[in-house]
Write an enzyme that holds these catalytic residues in place. Structure first.
Site, PDB file in Angstrom:
ATOM      1  N   MET A  23       0.824  -1.232   0.000  1.00 57.06           N
ATOM      2  CA  MET A  23       0.000   0.000   0.000  1.00 57.06           C
ATOM      3  C   MET A  23       0.850   1.271   0.000  1.00 57.06           C
ATOM      4  O   MET A  23       0.467   2.273   0.595  1.00 57.06           O
ATOM      5  CB  MET A  23      -0.837   0.083   1.270  1.00 57.06           C
ATOM      6  CG  MET A  23      -1.706  -1.071   1.505  1.00 57.06           C
ATOM      7  SD  MET A  23      -2.141  -0.958   3.252  1.00 57.06           S
ATOM      8  CE  MET A  23      -0.534  -0.447   3.857  1.00 57.06           C
ATOM      9  N   PRO A  24       1.995   1.228  -0.587  1.00 59.47           N
ATOM     10  CA  PRO A  24       2.773   2.469  -0.607  1.00 59.47           C
ATOM     11  C   PRO A  24       2.078   3.561  -1.438  1.00 59.47           C
ATOM     12  O   PRO A  24       1.300   3.248  -2.360  1.00 59.47           O
ATOM     13  CB  PRO A  24       4.067   2.071  -1.309  1.00 59.47           C
ATOM     14  CG  PRO A  24       4.100   0.586  -1.273  1.00 59.47           C
ATOM     15  CD  PRO A  24       2.696   0.130  -1.204  1.00 59.47           C
TER      16      PRO A  24
END
Lengths: 79, 79, 79, 79, 79, 79
Positions: A1-2
């Site tokens: 989920m960067p």
């Protein structure tokens, strides 16, 4: 989920380009996503990349608007 | 004194809209401000909400520019 | 695919809390996600919410560190 | 190596200006860079300043789009 | 002069690591800098990379704190 | 209503300081607020300044973690 935010000046890399091209943006997006998969095992399907193009007049460096600072740098290197 | 930044792609929610409408922006602003008042007791008079609309070409997801990734998702779902 | 960043000072809403509680964070996350689904039809599965807690010493308002400005505001209101 | 981001509404400071002028941007850039040199001894050559101009419609304050909130403030002050 | 901000949750990629390791951070920094040099010809000497580690409790996804959403995803996949 | 975010590495300006001191933060807050009042006529009462201290390990420059790049710079200058 960067979430990766890339801030660059709105400029082209060739004389006739005035901003980052669609191909260059796609290359940045795929390169960053692959890097996060490779280094941190982050799936590309949950990685967002946001490219923020900033007018050169709005980017300061060396205490000056960037175009002026670049002139200063060129003059320094010419000395 | 919260600052809430909402980053969304520059797209409409209806076929004839090409970006978030003024009404939708006002709804986001009032909704977020009310939420912070409700949950954290933050007065709306000292809450800033900043909406950052990002061109779709500048938003990467799944290692691709978002429009291309959406096509990929649609193809996956069609299989 | 919205990314919503909520910047708040690291403070509690009750005398014995020194920062936003887990429950309050969950309420902010669900409230913001629901708002984006409701207003812009953005699926919650592709909405990121990032809460950034800032030390009060690192938050300036009214030209002062926020704690000092609040004292100033209280003094103004007392007059 | 500081990075300073200045977010302001896209407005002029004089009736005929519709956004921050180039001169005002240069003054912000040099002022911020000098401040970081003075306070934290950060060389201007490695200080970036990024000015982010936000449409007034995209800036919320007091639970409203900023223009509407300003009207509300003026009405309050007129009472 | 790009500024690249990488926001990731504060987690390790191995069971005994609780956050991104120094080696992984160095790999992200060098990978992103090389990518910007390669794609946009930006010298690494004027490229900043900022890694922002976010507590999992402060990261929302799917309307939930990320840990809870991951449990939900695992349950979905198990069905 | 400006929001000014100052990102700096978590370091002191004197040997015994390991981060920006409270006095230095107050000086940054008042200096930036005064600058925005002076240049853009923005009232300090509606100006937010947020100081984001970044661990040196999390700041990349020259393709390296900043401490390593500084060593490289010192070596270059020594040649």
């Amino acid at each position: 989920m960067p979430v990766v935010t890339i801030q660059v000046t709105r400029e082209g890399t060739t004389p006739d380009a005035h901003s980052v091209t669609a191909e260059e943006k796609a290359a940045l997006i795929s390169g960053v996503s692959a890097l996060l998969l490779d280094v941190l095992n982050k799936p590309v399907d949950s990685t967002f990349v946001i490219i923020d193009e900033v007018e050169t007049e709005n980017w300061g460096w060396g205490g000056l608007p960037v175009e002026q600072f670049r002139e200063q740098l060129r003059a320094r290197q010419a000395e």
